[in-house]
Design an enzyme around this catalytic site. Structure first.
Site, PDB file in Angstrom:
ATOM      1  CG  HIS A 102       2.508  -2.579   1.476  1.00  0.00           C
ATOM      2  ND1 HIS A 102       3.777  -3.031   1.750  1.00  0.00           N
ATOM      3  CD2 HIS A 102       1.977  -3.472   0.594  1.00  0.00           C
ATOM      4  CE1 HIS A 102       4.014  -4.142   1.066  1.00  0.00           C
ATOM      5  NE2 HIS A 102       2.933  -4.437   0.357  1.00  0.00           N
ATOM      6  CG  HIS A 104      -2.074  -4.979  -1.181  1.00  0.00           C
ATOM      7  ND1 HIS A 104      -1.508  -4.816  -2.425  1.00  0.00           N
ATOM      8  CD2 HIS A 104      -1.123  -5.580  -0.420  1.00  0.00           C
ATOM      9  CE1 HIS A 104      -0.271  -5.306  -2.425  1.00  0.00           C
ATOM     10  NE2 HIS A 104      -0.020  -5.777  -1.212  1.00  0.00           N
TER      11      HIS A 104
HETATM   12  P1  5GP Z   1       3.493  -6.782  -1.691  1.00  0.00           P
HETATM   13  O1  5GP Z   1       3.851  -7.726  -2.812  1.00  0.00           O
HETATM   14  O2  5GP Z   1       4.739  -6.403  -0.909  1.00  0.00           O
HETATM   15  O3  5GP Z   1       2.366  -7.194  -0.825  1.00  0.00           O
HETATM   16  O4  5GP Z   1       2.973  -5.454  -2.411  1.00  0.00           O
HETATM   17  C1  5GP Z   1       3.825  -4.535  -3.016  1.00  0.00           C
HETATM   18  C2  5GP Z   1       3.016  -3.771  -4.024  1.00  0.00           C
HETATM   19  O5  5GP Z   1       3.739  -2.613  -4.409  1.00  0.00           O
HETATM   20  C3  5GP Z   1       2.721  -4.552  -5.310  1.00  0.00           C
HETATM   21  O6  5GP Z   1       1.317  -4.674  -5.482  1.00  0.00           O
HETATM   22  C4  5GP Z   1       3.391  -3.716  -6.395  1.00  0.00           C
HETATM   23  O7  5GP Z   1       2.630  -3.678  -7.595  1.00  0.00           O
HETATM   24  C5  5GP Z   1       3.504  -2.348  -5.754  1.00  0.00           C
HETATM   25  N1  5GP Z   1       4.630  -1.562  -6.231  1.00  0.00           N
HETATM   26  C6  5GP Z   1       5.909  -2.001  -6.414  1.00  0.00           C
HETATM   27  N2  5GP Z   1       6.685  -0.988  -6.840  1.00  0.00           N
HETATM   28  C7  5GP Z   1       5.884   0.111  -6.917  1.00  0.00           C
HETATM   29  C8  5GP Z   1       6.125   1.481  -7.302  1.00  0.00           C
HETATM   30  O8  5GP Z   1       7.229   1.886  -7.641  1.00  0.00           O
HETATM   31  N3  5GP Z   1       5.050   2.308  -7.268  1.00  0.00           N
HETATM   32  C9  5GP Z   1       3.802   1.901  -6.894  1.00  0.00           C
HETATM   33  N4  5GP Z   1       2.823   2.812  -6.918  1.00  0.00           N
HETATM   34  N5  5GP Z   1       3.546   0.625  -6.527  1.00  0.00           N
HETATM   35  C10 5GP Z   1       4.571  -0.259  -6.533  1.00  0.00           C
END
Ligand code: 5GP
Ligand code: ZN
Length: 116
Positions: A102, A104
């Site tokens: 993903h 951001h």
């Molecule tokens: P990472 O930490 O892997 O770079 O980013 C994962 C992102 O997914 C985080 O910013 C977190 O807030 C978001 N996230 C986690 N669970 C969910 C969810 O159930 N729905 C949405 N819309 N975002 C989520």
């Protein structure tokens, strides 16, 4: 690796099994709002196909990356965003908590550099 992993949160969001606030979708990509926003605009751009992280991309994924960046460009133009940051975390050490690729997309406040 299967295109859809049943235990993967973002595969389930892409499939519509878990609700999300979508701002864009097509056959390849979904863009939705982060549930815990770190900026006034905080979007996540994902491929429908399960790829654990940017470390798993291959030369065959050029069209997929073009679709992801095209979708992000589309939503930023639609929202009139001129300055924004696109980030992808690779591995837990870098802050990755969901192991489905993903990007951001953060906007709406001053961004400091370097990131923490
Ligand atoms: P990472 O930490 O892997 O770079 O980013 C994962 C992102 O997914 C985080 O910013 C977190 O807030 C978001 N996230 C986690 N669970 C969910 C969810 O159930 N729905 C949405 N819309 N975002 C989520
Ligand atoms: Zn997945």
């Amino acid at each position: 690796m299967a295109d859809y992993e049943p235990d993967c949160l973002f595969c389930r969001i892409a499939a519509g099994e878990i609700p999300s606030d979508r701002v864009f979708e097509d056959d390849t990509v979904v863009v939705f709002r982060d549930i815990n926003p770190k900026a006034p605009t905080h979007l996540l751009a994902i491929s429908r196909r399960h790829i654990p992280s940017a470390a798993n991309l291959t030369d065959a994924d050029g069209d997929l990356l073009a679709a992801l960046f095209g979708a992000m460009r589309h939503v930023t133009e639609e929202a009139g965003l001129r300055g924004y940051r696109i980030v992808t975390n690779v591995g837990a050490e870098a802050g990755q908590s969901v192991f489905h690729l993903h990007f951001h997309l953060l906007a709406g406040r001053h961004m400091s550099w370097p990131p923490g």
